[in-house]
Enzyme design. Structure first.
Site, PDB file in Angstrom:
ATOM      1  N   GLU B  45       0.854  -1.183   0.000  1.00  0.00           N
ATOM      2  CA  GLU B  45       0.000   0.000   0.000  1.00  0.00           C
ATOM      3  C   GLU B  45       0.888   1.231   0.000  1.00  0.00           C
ATOM      4  OE1 GLU B  45      -2.482  -0.522   3.430  1.00  0.00           O
ATOM      5  OE2 GLU B  45      -2.786  -2.567   2.721  1.00  0.00           O
ATOM      6  N   ASP B  56      -5.187   8.447  11.132  1.00  0.00           N
ATOM      7  CA  ASP B  56      -3.830   8.001  11.422  1.00  0.00           C
ATOM      8  C   ASP B  56      -3.285   8.547  12.730  1.00  0.00           C
ATOM      9  OD1 ASP B  56      -3.033   6.307   9.175  1.00  0.00           O
ATOM     10  OD2 ASP B  56      -3.476   8.089   7.977  1.00  0.00           O
TER      11      ASP B  56
END
Lengths: 406, 253
Positions: B45, B56
């Site tokens: 990814e 995140d």
């Protein structure tokens, strides 16, 4: 003649409220990570139902009256009106408990959180006004309160940090990015992802994923609801010729406009912060500098690079120092329903000083931006202009002292 | 057949690695991809950095901030990847937030991905409903697989909807958290992993968030087709160097 009729029809059919999918025209929606979906969906399914419950209404109205001090006065500013040769009314949200309109929304949302069974409250804050308003209602209801605030803002807003701590809130510094409001909002969202079951996030502005912009607007709508009957008492009519408010994310503006959105006779004026000037690179005038995109869970106008990275805004006023604008306001800008103006730091500071000297009211610097438009826009002598005096200037004293070398 | 679907048919547990493009150095992108493939990683990814990555934790946030400072943009990334299929065969997925894609133009973005040989996308803040209504036909036109996340809080009804819209794998977030925040799995996770595994979904599941070493990789792949490591890898290359990538990969399995 024909054109005139067509315009009237367009005016009547245009809807400025949120639709069932959470959009204002092309703006709004809920662009959230899957981790937030259950929380936001729970709120979406319940907020209108809960707000319509008689016991919710009763408790909300009673707290607004006895705790916040509503209705806030609609004050005819005689000397200011004389100076600008028009009729200026000030909606005195600065006289609310905690000193700004922010408390209308936090009272509503804390009652919402209780009914959803939440025991832990989080919030973001820039200058600290929304943080204080949240900490206040959490103290009132005995709920745990965590306020995210940019590290830079913590340093420059020490009195509000102290107020939140006295009220029992935990103030957590946002250490990422520019360490201001945008980053505090990111941190609050991350907290909500990490605490998906027991926590309610009290967003302070008319932004965020649907249903937040609509919910916050409805809690702030008390402002325009009161303006209507108050104006009727003194002027014999419910509708002013203009309503004016400053806009960061846009919660005080949303409340000021709400009951006038579909009254075509009422002009809507939105005042953004130009910072050091629109073209200076140091500005927060989103309607001019922004482009459609996604920030904090909604599609709206925001300041960004060509590449879609969100940029850092600038304004002397921490409450207007935000790179986006609520989706309702983006729609008002795009459709032309509202007239957007932008005011620089220096014009705002002068307008704040002028109101202090003419009316004995020291306004928040956010509000001072709205007050400065009288130098740039001429109203007719018999126009009735209602301006939301959204906050008091106590929190900004140090800024005024530094700026005017008082 | 899309490389992701081919890979999912292999009779093995898949190791997928996330890294932020443009970090630690602007020109590391291709080297990292090649080294990961050489060392037996099954899928990659590639993180397109964003200024405000809501899902995140600090590790990926900091790498994104640094990557943007280094000059990473959508255009730069596409240029770096233009010849990637001359040397790399494993599935490549771009993971990024929706706004940069929206600004590039969703169709233009998908077209470019397809030209380069990108196999799929993960866009955490593009909800499945919006994708289904507005963008699915574009993704399908360019043969791209869009991967959706589920969490322990996702309802059965919604998991079934996500399964019906998906045509690759389901990204199973191990616990309610942002990336890089939990260490190890407890009984809560096992119950959740088993529950999803027993749903017999059309799409295989790959578990992410909280995988950092051999132990957590093994735990996760007991219940799923594979596992994704992000923050732990970023942390490793921050503390070591990209030359040490073989050590990291061998430590996982």
């Amino acid at each position: 003649m024909l054109r005139c009729v067509r315009n009237d029809e367009k005016e009547k059919t245009m809807n400025y409220n949120v639709n069932e999918k959470g959009y204002y025209g092309e703006f709004g929606g809920a662009f959230i990570p899957e981790m937030l979906y259950p929380n936001v969906e729970e709120l979406r399914q319940n907020y209108l139902k809960i707000m319509a419950e008689p016991d919710f209404q009763a408790e909300f109205n009673q707290l607004l009256k006895d705790y916040v001090g509503r209705p806030s006065p609609l004050y005819f500013a005689k000397r200011l009106s004389e100076k600008y040769n028009t009729k200026i009314y000030l909606k005195r949200e600065d006289l609310n408990h905690t000193g700004a309109h922010k408390i209308n929304n936090t009272i509503g949302q804390i009652l919402m959180a209780q009914r959803l069974g939440k025991t832990r409250i989080i919030a973001e804050t820039g200058a600290g006004q929304h943080g204080v308003a949240t900490a206040t209602v959490c103290a009132l209801m005995g709920l745990e309160c965590i306020v995210y605030m940019g590290e830079i803002d913590i340093a420059r807003q020490a009195p509000n940090v102290a107020r939140m701590k006295m009220l029992g809130a935990k103030v957590v510094p946002a250490l990422s990015g520019s360490r201001t409001l945008k980053d505090a909002t990111n941190e609050a969202i991350r907290d909500w992802i990490n605490n998906p079951v027991n926590t309610h996030y009290i967003i302070g502005s008319a932004i965020g994923p649907h249903p937040y912009p609509d919910m916050v607007t409805r809690f702030q709508a008390i402002v325009s609801e009161e303006i209507k009957w108050q104006l009727k008492e003194v002027e014999g009519r419910e509708n002013p010729d203009y309503v004016v408010a400053c806009i960061g994310g846009g919660s005080n503006a949303a409340g000021t406009y709400y009951h006038f959105l579909h009254e075509p006779d009422v002009g809507i004026i939105a005042v953004e912060a130009a910072g050091l000037g629109i073209d200076s690179g140091e500005s927060a005038a989103t309607s001019v500098l922004g482009k459609e995109g996604i920030i904090h869970g909604c599609k709206t106008l925001l300041m960004q690079t060509k590449d879609g990275q969100i940029t850092e805004p600038y304004s002397i006023s921490a409450g207007l120092d935000y790179p986006g604008v609520g989706p309702m306001h983006a729609h008002l800008a795009k459709t032309g329903r509202a007239e957007f103006m932008s005011i620089t730091d220096s014009d705002a500071m002068e307008a704040g000083l002028e109101l202090s000297k003419l009316e004995g009211i020291i306004p928040a610097i956010e509000t001072s931006h709205a007050l400065a438009i009288f130098n740039y826009k001429t109203f007719k002598p018999d126009d009735v202009v209602v301006l939301n005096l959204s906050g008091r200037g106590d929190k900004d004293l140090q800024n005024y002292i530094d700026y005017f070398k008082i | 057949m899309n490389r992701i679907n081919q890979k999912l048919e292999e009779d093995k547990k898949l190791l997928s690695i996330y890294f932020t493009a443009g970090y630690p150095d602007i020109n590391d992108t291709v080297t990292i991809i090649q080294d990961l493939e050489k060392n037996g990683v099954d899928m990659i990814e590639i993180g397109l950095p964003f200024s405000d990555p809501l899902a995140d934790g600090p590790t990926i946030q900091d790498s994104s901030t640094q990557a943007l400072k280094n000059g990473m943009t959508t255009e730069v990334l596409f240029n770096q990847l233009k010849d990637i299929r001359k040397t790399v065969n494993i599935p490549l997925i771009i993971m990024g937030y929706f706004n940069p894609m929206l600004q590039y133009g969703v169709e233009a973005f998908c077209k470019k991905c397809s030209e380069i040989g990108i196999d799929g996308l993960i866009i955490p803040d593009l909800p499945v409903d919006v994708y289904h209504e507005e963008y699915q036909t574009i993704f399908e036109k360019y043969g791209l697989i869009n991967v959706f996340l589920i969490t322990p809080q996702t309802s059965v009804e919604r998991i079934n909807f996500i399964d019906s819209v998906s045509n690759g794998f389901i990204y199973m977030v191990s616990s309610a958290s942002v990336t890089g925040s939990k260490k190890g799995f407890g009984s809560d996770q096992e119950v959740y992993f088993k529950r999803i595994s027993n749903m017999d979904l059309k799409n295989p599941q790959i578990i992410g968030f909280g995988i950092s070493d051999n132990k957590t990789f093994t735990q996760a792949t007991n219940f799923a087709k594979g596992a994704i490591i992000g923050s732990a890898f970023i942390k490793f290359i921050s503390e070591n160097s990209i030359d040490d990538i073989p050590n990291f990969v061998t430590s996982i399995r």
